[in-house]
Design a protein around this motif. Structure first.
Motif, mmCIF file in Angstrom:
data_model
loop_
_atom_site.group_PDB
_atom_site.id
_atom_site.type_symbol
_atom_site.label_atom_id
_atom_site.label_comp_id
_atom_site.label_asym_id
_atom_site.label_seq_id
_atom_site.Cartn_x
_atom_site.Cartn_y
_atom_site.Cartn_z
ATOM 1 N N VAL A 40 3.340 18.268 -2.857
ATOM 2 C CA VAL A 40 2.906 18.160 -1.467
ATOM 3 C C VAL A 40 1.654 18.988 -1.340
ATOM 4 O O VAL A 40 1.625 20.155 -1.716
ATOM 5 C CB VAL A 40 3.974 18.705 -0.500
ATOM 6 N N HIS A 41 0.620 18.358 -0.847
ATOM 7 C CA HIS A 41 -0.630 19.092 -0.779
ATOM 8 C C HIS A 41 -1.030 19.359 0.661
ATOM 9 O O HIS A 41 -0.998 18.471 1.496
ATOM 10 C CB HIS A 41 -1.722 18.318 -1.505
ATOM 11 N N GLN A 42 -1.402 20.612 0.902
ATOM 12 C CA GLN A 42 -1.858 20.951 2.247
ATOM 13 C C GLN A 42 -3.323 20.614 2.360
ATOM 14 O O GLN A 42 -4.136 21.186 1.674
ATOM 15 C CB GLN A 42 -1.693 22.469 2.493
ATOM 16 N N GLY A 43 -3.664 19.685 3.212
ATOM 17 C CA GLY A 43 -5.100 19.425 3.440
ATOM 18 C C GLY A 43 -5.709 18.445 2.465
ATOM 19 O O GLY A 43 -5.118 17.418 2.153
ATOM 20 N N PHE B 150 3.324 11.993 -4.565
ATOM 21 C CA PHE B 150 2.284 12.883 -4.048
ATOM 22 C C PHE B 150 2.031 12.572 -2.590
ATOM 23 O O PHE B 150 1.905 11.413 -2.208
ATOM 24 C CB PHE B 150 1.013 12.664 -4.866
ATOM 25 N N ASN B 151 2.000 13.605 -1.764
ATOM 26 C CA ASN B 151 1.532 13.352 -0.402
ATOM 27 C C ASN B 151 0.897 14.604 0.173
ATOM 28 O O ASN B 151 1.056 15.698 -0.348
ATOM 29 C CB ASN B 151 2.675 12.835 0.477
ATOM 30 N N THR B 152 0.182 14.415 1.239
ATOM 31 C CA THR B 152 -0.407 15.551 1.935
ATOM 32 C C THR B 152 0.433 15.828 3.162
ATOM 33 O O THR B 152 1.044 14.926 3.733
ATOM 34 C CB THR B 152 -1.850 15.262 2.391
ATOM 35 N N SER B 153 0.438 17.067 3.578
ATOM 36 C CA SER B 153 1.241 17.420 4.746
ATOM 37 C C SER B 153 0.675 16.772 6.010
ATOM 38 O O SER B 153 1.303 16.741 7.043
ATOM 39 C CB SER B 153 1.285 18.934 4.915
ATOM 40 N N ALA B 154 -0.538 16.247 5.908
ATOM 41 C CA ALA B 154 -1.198 15.664 7.073
ATOM 42 C C ALA B 154 -0.690 14.270 7.435
ATOM 43 O O ALA B 154 -0.829 13.830 8.571
ATOM 44 C CB ALA B 154 -2.703 15.605 6.828
ATOM 45 N N SER B 155 -0.099 13.560 6.458
ATOM 46 C CA SER B 155 0.309 12.190 6.781
ATOM 47 C C SER B 155 1.704 11.888 6.256
ATOM 48 O O SER B 155 2.283 12.647 5.501
ATOM 49 C CB SER B 155 -0.691 11.196 6.197
#
Lengths: 193, 173
Positions: free
Chosen positions: B103-106, B129-134
């Motif tokens: 999980v990636h921030q930003g 894989f995902n970003t915390s934004a979506s």
């Protein structure tokens, strides 16, 4: 983790250590807690299971909610709903851990691969199934014609540690007798000694 | 009802995980939370029990036993892509689905994970894989059935799965 599997296979076939290393990669190792299920009625039986440690109970439940036990699987034994395993139809059986268990699971695809790559395993499974058929015939005829006491004696002769490890009510169910009958038989036998 | 599958969650660390664990607990899964931080684990499992009464959630500090009991192994956080840990769990992960979640921030560009399939040749590794934004989750793996299972799991958790062709493709997003 694979000791019994190695031992049991070597009883009927000879395979190299290298081949056995390959065999290990085809099995899924799983630890189960007491009372956990490997398979529930109407699931598809994805795996056939080899018991390294512990005991499994394979059973059905009838419309009135009564259990009917097909078999107990001790260390070195296999368990599965073969019909479901080979046809991918829903299972009639439940497979439950009676103690904490360590088991090895193999899918149909991996099993086919095993037989293809190491043809000696055809012999191992042939002998397994042959013995199972004989035991099943004997159990069927026994349940039709043996007395309760005869069935009990046969059970403890084949599985000496059954009494210590399996609850009495399950043994009674497996033998197709009531708990009271089982208690009576056991105390009669104890008194005769 | 189908026999419950056991999911081992290795490396529970932060808030993102709480949401994940709560959602999974509502599905037909038994959860094993694996971490060295006993206090945090207890807090988390209490929270889950409150959120979902009757949930089967347990904390365990032994990663080997956690993976041995599991049907599905989920590795969370970059630290869990460490070779030493993977080596320890390798035998217990044989033939199992191993999901590596990053999980990636930003911004995406700083993704630091690596493909661990070669470290677990007898496991079915799927990277998520995902970003915390979506709520979009990108999924890559070699085994079609494994990818399907992970896509379903992703939806259970409230994310939208998008399959990408390869691990490399994730790093280029």
């Amino acid at each position: 983790m694979y000791e019994y599997l190695h031992q049991k296979t070597r009883e009927s076939i000879s395979i190299t250590d290298e081949d056995f290393e390959f065999v290990k990669t085809l099995f899924l190792p799983k630890k189960l807690r007491k009372r956990q299920y490997l398979l529930q009625q109407s699931d598809i039986c994805k795996y056939t299971t080899f018991v390294e440690k512990g005991i499994l109970r394979t059973y059905t439940v009838d419309k009135e909610g009564n259990d009917h036990i097909l078999q107990f699987s001790f260390e070195g034994w296999w368990a599965a709903d073969l019909y479901s395993y080979f046809t991918e139809e829903p299972s009639l059986f439940n497979i439950e851990a009676l103690e904490d268990c360590e088991v090895l699971l193999i899918t149909r695809a991996s099993w086919d691969k095993l037989l293809e790559k190491i043809p000696a395993f055809e012999r191992y499974f042939r002998i397994l199934i042959q013995n199972n058929l004989i035991a099943t015939q004997r159990r069927l005829m026994g349940s039709l014609s043996e007395t309760a006491e005869e069935k009990y004696i046969k059970l403890i002769h084949n599985f000496p540690d059954c009494i210590q490890r399996v609850p009495q009510y399950m043994i009674a169910s497996y033998l197709g007798i009531t708990r009271e009958t089982l208690s009576r038989i056991r105390s009669q036998m104890a008194n005769r000694k | 009802m189908a026999a419950k599958e056991t999911i081992a969650l290795v490396g529970i660390a932060n808030e993102i995980c709480t949401g994940l664990v709560n959602k999974l607990a509502q599905g037909n899964y038994r959860l094993l939370l694996v971490s060295n931080d006993e206090k945090q684990l207890e807090q988390l499992s209490n929270q889950v029990m409150q959120h979902t009464p009757g949930a089967e959630v347990e904390s365990i500090d032994c990663v080997k036993n956690g993976c041995w009991e599991a049907d599905i192994i989920v590795l969370l956080g970059a630290a869990n892509f460490e070779e030493e840990l993977i080596d320890r769990i390798k035998v217990f992960a044989t033939q199992k689905l191993v999901v590596g979640i990053s999980v990636h921030q930003g911004k995406i560009a700083a993704f630091k994970g690596k493909n661990i399939q070669h470290l677990l040749p007898n496991s079915k590794v799927v990277h998520v894989f995902n970003t915390s934004a979506s709520t979009e989750a990108f999924i890559a793996g070699d085994d079609a059935e494994a990818i399907q299972t992970v896509s379903d799991l992703t939806r259970t958790v409230g994310y939208h799965p998008t399959t990408v062709d390869s691990f490399q493709a994730i790093t280029k997003l």
